[in-house]
Design an enzyme around this catalytic site. Structure first.
Site, PDB file in Angstrom:
ATOM      1  N   GLY A   1      83.130  45.056  48.744  1.00  0.00           N
ATOM      2  CA  GLY A   1      83.372  46.448  49.139  1.00  0.00           C
ATOM      3  C   GLY A   1      83.414  46.560  50.650  1.00  0.00           C
TER       4      GLY A   1
ATOM      5  N   GLN B   1      82.402  51.100  58.588  1.00  0.00           N
ATOM      6  CA  GLN B   1      82.067  49.715  58.956  1.00  0.00           C
ATOM      7  C   GLN B   1      83.114  49.092  59.875  1.00  0.00           C
ATOM      8  OE1 GLN B   1      81.225  48.599  54.607  1.00  0.00           O
ATOM      9  NE2 GLN B   1      79.798  47.293  55.705  1.00  0.00           N
TER      10      GLN B   1
ATOM     11  N   CYS C   1      75.094  43.224  52.768  1.00  0.00           N
ATOM     12  CA  CYS C   1      75.970  44.159  53.488  1.00  0.00           C
ATOM     13  C   CYS C   1      76.690  43.391  54.581  1.00  0.00           C
ATOM     14  CB  CYS C   1      75.127  45.286  54.103  1.00  0.00           C
ATOM     15  SG  CYS C   1      76.118  46.516  54.978  1.00  0.00           S
ATOM     16  N   LEU C   2      78.002  43.609  54.669  1.00  0.00           N
ATOM     17  CA  LEU C   2      78.775  42.886  55.689  1.00  0.00           C
ATOM     18  C   LEU C   2      78.384  43.333  57.098  1.00  0.00           C
ATOM     19  CD1 LEU C   2      82.268  42.891  53.904  1.00  0.00           C
ATOM     20  CD2 LEU C   2      80.579  41.021  54.009  1.00  0.00           C
TER      21      LEU C   2
ATOM     22  N   HIS D   1      77.416  54.336  52.780  1.00  0.00           N
ATOM     23  CA  HIS D   1      77.975  54.082  54.121  1.00  0.00           C
ATOM     24  C   HIS D   1      78.670  55.337  54.659  1.00  0.00           C
ATOM     25  CE1 HIS D   1      77.315  49.907  55.187  1.00  0.00           C
ATOM     26  NE2 HIS D   1      77.797  49.457  54.033  1.00  0.00           N
TER      27      HIS D   1
ATOM     28  N   HIS E   1      76.638  51.916  47.031  1.00  0.00           N
ATOM     29  CA  HIS E   1      76.395  51.304  48.355  1.00  0.00           C
ATOM     30  C   HIS E   1      77.458  51.786  49.350  1.00  0.00           C
ATOM     31  CE1 HIS E   1      75.365  47.542  50.847  1.00  0.00           C
ATOM     32  NE2 HIS E   1      76.513  47.950  51.381  1.00  0.00           N
ATOM     33  N   GLU E   2      78.726  51.812  48.901  1.00  0.00           N
ATOM     34  CA  GLU E   2      79.819  52.196  49.812  1.00  0.00           C
ATOM     35  C   GLU E   2      79.783  53.695  50.118  1.00  0.00           C
ATOM     36  OE1 GLU E   2      81.185  49.836  51.265  1.00  0.00           O
ATOM     37  OE2 GLU E   2      80.561  48.270  49.882  1.00  0.00           O
TER      38      GLU E   2
HETATM   39  O1  K1U Z   1      79.567  47.331  52.075  1.00  0.00           O
HETATM   40  C1  K1U Z   1      79.445  46.154  52.349  1.00  0.00           C
HETATM   41  O2  K1U Z   1      78.843  45.809  53.344  1.00  0.00           O
HETATM   42  C2  K1U Z   1      79.998  45.111  51.433  1.00  0.00           C
HETATM   43  C3  K1U Z   1      78.965  44.529  50.493  1.00  0.00           C
HETATM   44  C4  K1U Z   1      78.988  45.344  49.207  1.00  0.00           C
HETATM   45  C5  K1U Z   1      77.836  45.160  48.268  1.00  0.00           C
HETATM   46  C6  K1U Z   1      77.259  43.953  47.990  1.00  0.00           C
HETATM   47  C7  K1U Z   1      76.228  43.843  47.080  1.00  0.00           C
HETATM   48  C8  K1U Z   1      75.786  44.939  46.432  1.00  0.00           C
HETATM   49  C9  K1U Z   1      76.350  46.151  46.714  1.00  0.00           C
HETATM   50  C10 K1U Z   1      77.387  46.270  47.614  1.00  0.00           C
HETATM   51  C11 K1U Z   1      79.319  43.085  50.240  1.00  0.00           C
HETATM   52  O3  K1U Z   1      80.344  42.799  49.733  1.00  0.00           O
HETATM   53  S1  K1U Z   1      78.173  41.878  50.724  1.00  0.00           S
HETATM   54  C12 K1U Z   1      78.920  40.353  50.176  1.00  0.00           C
HETATM   55  C13 K1U Z   1      78.830  40.131  48.715  1.00  0.00           C
HETATM   56  O4  K1U Z   1      78.108  40.827  48.023  1.00  0.00           O
HETATM   57  C14 K1U Z   1      79.637  39.090  48.072  1.00  0.00           C
HETATM   58  C15 K1U Z   1      80.331  38.158  48.796  1.00  0.00           C
HETATM   59  C16 K1U Z   1      81.073  37.174  48.148  1.00  0.00           C
HETATM   60  C17 K1U Z   1      81.137  37.131  46.806  1.00  0.00           C
HETATM   61  C18 K1U Z   1      80.441  38.047  46.060  1.00  0.00           C
HETATM   62  C19 K1U Z   1      79.692  39.021  46.686  1.00  0.00           C
HETATM   63 ZN    ZN Z   2      77.309  47.597  53.324  1.00  0.00          ZN
END
Ligand code: K1U
Ligand code: ZN
Length: 175
Positions: free
Chosen positions: A48, A53, A97-98, A143, A139-140
């Site tokens: 996401g 972001q 979270c990225l 944000h 989560h999004e």
């Molecule tokens: O919003 C963001 O920062 C993105 C985030 C979203 C998220 C992750 C986990 C739970 C809820 C929301 C991410 O994508 S973090 C990276 C991640 O979860 C992932 C990366 C590679 C493969 C699978 C998952």
């Molecule tokens: Zn996030």
């Protein structure tokens, strides 16, 4: 299409409430932003990404929580998303979270949510999400409201993570 740089916490733009997208703003430029955000999300990689972001204070998010290798991707673009119903039963997921790289913590949220949004054609959709999709869309949307997953943690844990991110940003600025 182009990769966007992702803001790292702490940053005031990640703590601000994003503005609704008006009907006249659903145009070629917004489609370009959504495409760039999807490319940035897949490249990260992530499941996401919300417009704040990438430094854009608009209520727009992208997500794709398909994990199975033999299932086609489902890139989604949600404009002005709002939760219209949440289940009473909760689900705990270890979130990342990225904007807070390499930090993970258990967060408890409603297991199912119903969300309304408009798409890039201006069409309204309502859908019920569960599993990882439900966690991700909440989560999004957080944000878009200036809220991060670490805001659900105890103050000390949040402070430790924030200090790590300050250090990371200092190191990145020196590199
Ligand atoms: O919003 C963001 O920062 C993105 C985030 C979203 C998220 C992750 C986990 C739970 C809820 C929301 C991410 O994508 S973090 C990276 C991640 O979860 C992932 C990366 C590679 C493969 C699978 C998952
Ligand atoms: Zn996030």
């Amino acid at each position: 299409m182009a990769l966007k740089s992702i803001l790292i916490h702490p940053d005031p733009r990640l703590k601000s409430v994003a503005d609704p997208v008006s009907a006249s703003e659903v145009d070629k430029a917004l489609r370009r932003l959504a495409d760039d955000m999807l490319e940035t999300m897949y490249d990260a990689p992530g499941i996401g990404l919300a417009a704040p972001q990438v430094g854009v204070g608009k209520r727009l998010l992208v997500m794709d929580c398909v994990k199975e290798e033999n299932t086609p991707p489902r890139p989604m673009v949600l404009i002005n998303p709002a939760v219209t119903w949440s289940s009473e039963n909760l689900n705990t997921y270890e979130e990342g979270c990225l904007s807070i790289p390499e930090q993970y913590a258990d967060v408890e949220r409603p297991a199912e949510v119903e969300v309304i949004w408009i798409d890039l054609e201006g069409v309204t959709h309502t859908e019920r999400f569960d599993g990882l999709w439900a966690t991700c869309v909440q989560h999004e949307i957080d944000h878009l409201n200036g809220k991060l997953f670490i805001d659900y943690l105890k103050p000390l844990r949040r402070q430790i993570i924030t200090r790590k991110m300050v250090k990371l940003k200092r190191e990145q600025a020196r590199a």
